[in-house]
Design a protein around this motif. Structure first.
Motif, short mmCIF file in Angstrom:
data_model
loop_
_atom_site.label_atom_id
_atom_site.label_comp_id
_atom_site.label_asym_id
_atom_site.label_seq_id
_atom_site.Cartn_x
_atom_site.Cartn_y
_atom_site.Cartn_z
N ARG A 92 -1.95 -2.50 6.11
CA ARG A 92 -1.90 -1.29 5.28
C ARG A 92 -2.38 -0.07 6.07
NH1 ARG A 92 -2.82 -2.50 -1.12
NH2 ARG A 92 -1.08 -3.97 -1.28
N LEU A 93 -3.33 -0.26 6.94
CA LEU A 93 -3.75 0.85 7.80
C LEU A 93 -2.61 1.26 8.73
CD1 LEU A 93 -7.39 -0.25 8.71
CD2 LEU A 93 -6.70 1.57 7.13
N GLU A 94 -1.87 0.28 9.23
CA GLU A 94 -0.73 0.61 10.09
C GLU A 94 0.33 1.38 9.31
OE1 GLU A 94 0.43 -3.20 11.51
OE2 GLU A 94 -1.27 -3.37 12.93
N LYS A 95 0.55 1.01 8.04
CA LYS A 95 1.50 1.74 7.20
C LYS A 95 1.01 3.17 6.96
CE LYS A 95 4.79 0.49 5.48
NZ LYS A 95 6.23 0.62 5.82
N ALA A 96 -0.30 3.33 6.78
CA ALA A 96 -0.86 4.67 6.59
C ALA A 96 -0.58 5.56 7.80
CB ALA A 96 -2.37 4.58 6.34
N LEU A 97 -0.73 5.00 8.99
CA LEU A 97 -0.44 5.77 10.19
C LEU A 97 1.05 6.11 10.27
CD1 LEU A 97 -2.70 3.80 12.71
CD2 LEU A 97 -3.11 6.10 11.80
N GLU A 98 1.89 5.17 9.88
CA GLU A 98 3.34 5.45 9.86
C GLU A 98 3.68 6.59 8.93
OE1 GLU A 98 5.64 2.01 8.89
OE2 GLU A 98 4.58 0.72 10.33
#
Length: 365
Positions: A204-210
């Protein structure tokens, strides 16, 4: 018809129920074509929303086609494709006249899947249809507008606008679920200086960065308050947005915010949270709460139509509507499935709607 029915805490079933009918002249009946599951539905299943009675059809987010209208409905007709908002508006009470539709005292507000049958079904009755649905432009797909039913206006109004996000602000968002990620997307409309997202789930953190976050903090591995203080020269975030709905995340937001800053609570809480006024009173912190009013839905719909906003990345899993039970299992186990929003799709239909008597052929009354 078939629908996903709540039968008490931790009990749900996909089953035959009576078809909805026009009950008031202001009603419409809509054939549901695309719907989704919300974190609030999970709160209901946990027993956190006792107003929901056993036997209620769940769901408050959908796109569908009008098949029948009441005699007082003037802006819709059979065949119109519409977004059904999570908030219904009577249009007449004090709060509706102020644009506070979530506080409607005339029979509206959050009623779908809460006080009346909801939208995870093949058909739904929509009260106050003239003031509670939005026509979908032909060039947009259901999935492009589906998340305007709840998470986009919720994060925008209750998080970003209530939090008073301004250009250059440091915005800390606690929780990278659908609401937190929608807050990332909509906070960017105000060009903040830095968006910091805090969550223990790496995907989810990776999606936030995306989606445009600048900093991702895994608070299972590092101290979030210390990191935010380092980023802000010891002051804290200008705005802290709570997007989970548990006591620990609310209290974390209160620790993250700078003196004179704003805490915007968006999460749905089922248990009390401690408000440390002994620390907050002297720091001039503003705390806001609220249910979405959806007064920004037309503006957000325009941004989507103009290509300025894209919510389709929230759809991570798709199921036929008839497999709603499996969809709930996937959504509820997001830690393993990495689900953000599951899309429930009915059998595709033409937008020119047949008379309802023909449309219901093959469905049990």
């Amino acid at each position: 018809m078939n629908a996903l029915v709540y039968h008490g805490p931790e009990q749900r079933a996909w089953e035959h129920v009576p078809d909805p009918t026009i009950e008031e002249p202001t009603d419409a009946v809509v054939r549901i074509e695309t719907s989704t599951i919300c974190g609030t539905d999970l709160h209901i299943l946990k027993g956190d929303v006792p107003e929901v009675k056993p036997g209620t059809i769940l769901g408050h987010e959908a796109v569908g086609t009008v098949v029948e209208i009441g005699s007082a409905v003037t802006t819709l007709q059979a065949g119109d494709r519409v977004l059904i908002s999570c908030i219904t508006s009577c249009g007449r009470c004090r709060f509706c006249k102020e644009g506070r539709y979530g506080l409607c005292t005339g029979g509206g507000g959050w009623i779908f899947g809460h006080l009346i049958d909801g939208l995870q079904a093949e058909y739904a009755r929509v009260p106050f249809a003239d003031t509670s649905v939005y026509k979908v432009p032909d060039e947009l797909t259901d999935e492009q507008v589906l998340f305007l039913a709840d998470i986009l206006p919720t994060s925008f109004e209750v998080g970003v606008l209530n939090g008073g996000v301004e250009p250059g602000d440091t915005v800390a968002i606690v929780g990278a679920g659908p609401i937190g990620l929608a807050a990332v997307l909509t906070a960017k409309l105000f060009t903040p200086g830095r968006i910091v997202v805090i969550d223990p789930a790496r995907p989810r953190l990776e999606k936030a960065l995306e989606l445009g976050a600048d900093v991702a903090i895994d608070n299972s591995r590092e101290e979030a308050v210390d990191r935010v203080m380092d980023l802000t020269g010891g002051l804290g975030a200008d705005v802290a947005i709570e997007a989970v709905g548990v006591p620990e995340t609310f209290e974390l937001c209160a620790d993250l915010v700078r003196p004179g800053g704003r805490v915007a609570n968006v999460g749905v809480h089922g248990h009390p949270a401690t408000l440390h006024l002994e620390r907050l009173w002297i720091r001039g912190v503003t705390i806001t709460t609220g249910l979405v009013d959806t007064f920004t839905t037309p503006r957000l719909l325009q941004l989507i139509a103009q290509g300025r906003l894209d919510a389709t990345p929230f759809a991570t899993h798709r199921f036929p509507l008839a497999e709603a039970m499996a969809a709930y299992d996937t959504f509820a186990d997001a830690a393993k499935t990495n689900a953000l929003k599951v899309v429930l799709e009915a059998v595709p239909v033409a937008h020119e709607q047949l008379p309802r008597e023909e449309a219901l052929v093959g469905h049990d009354a």
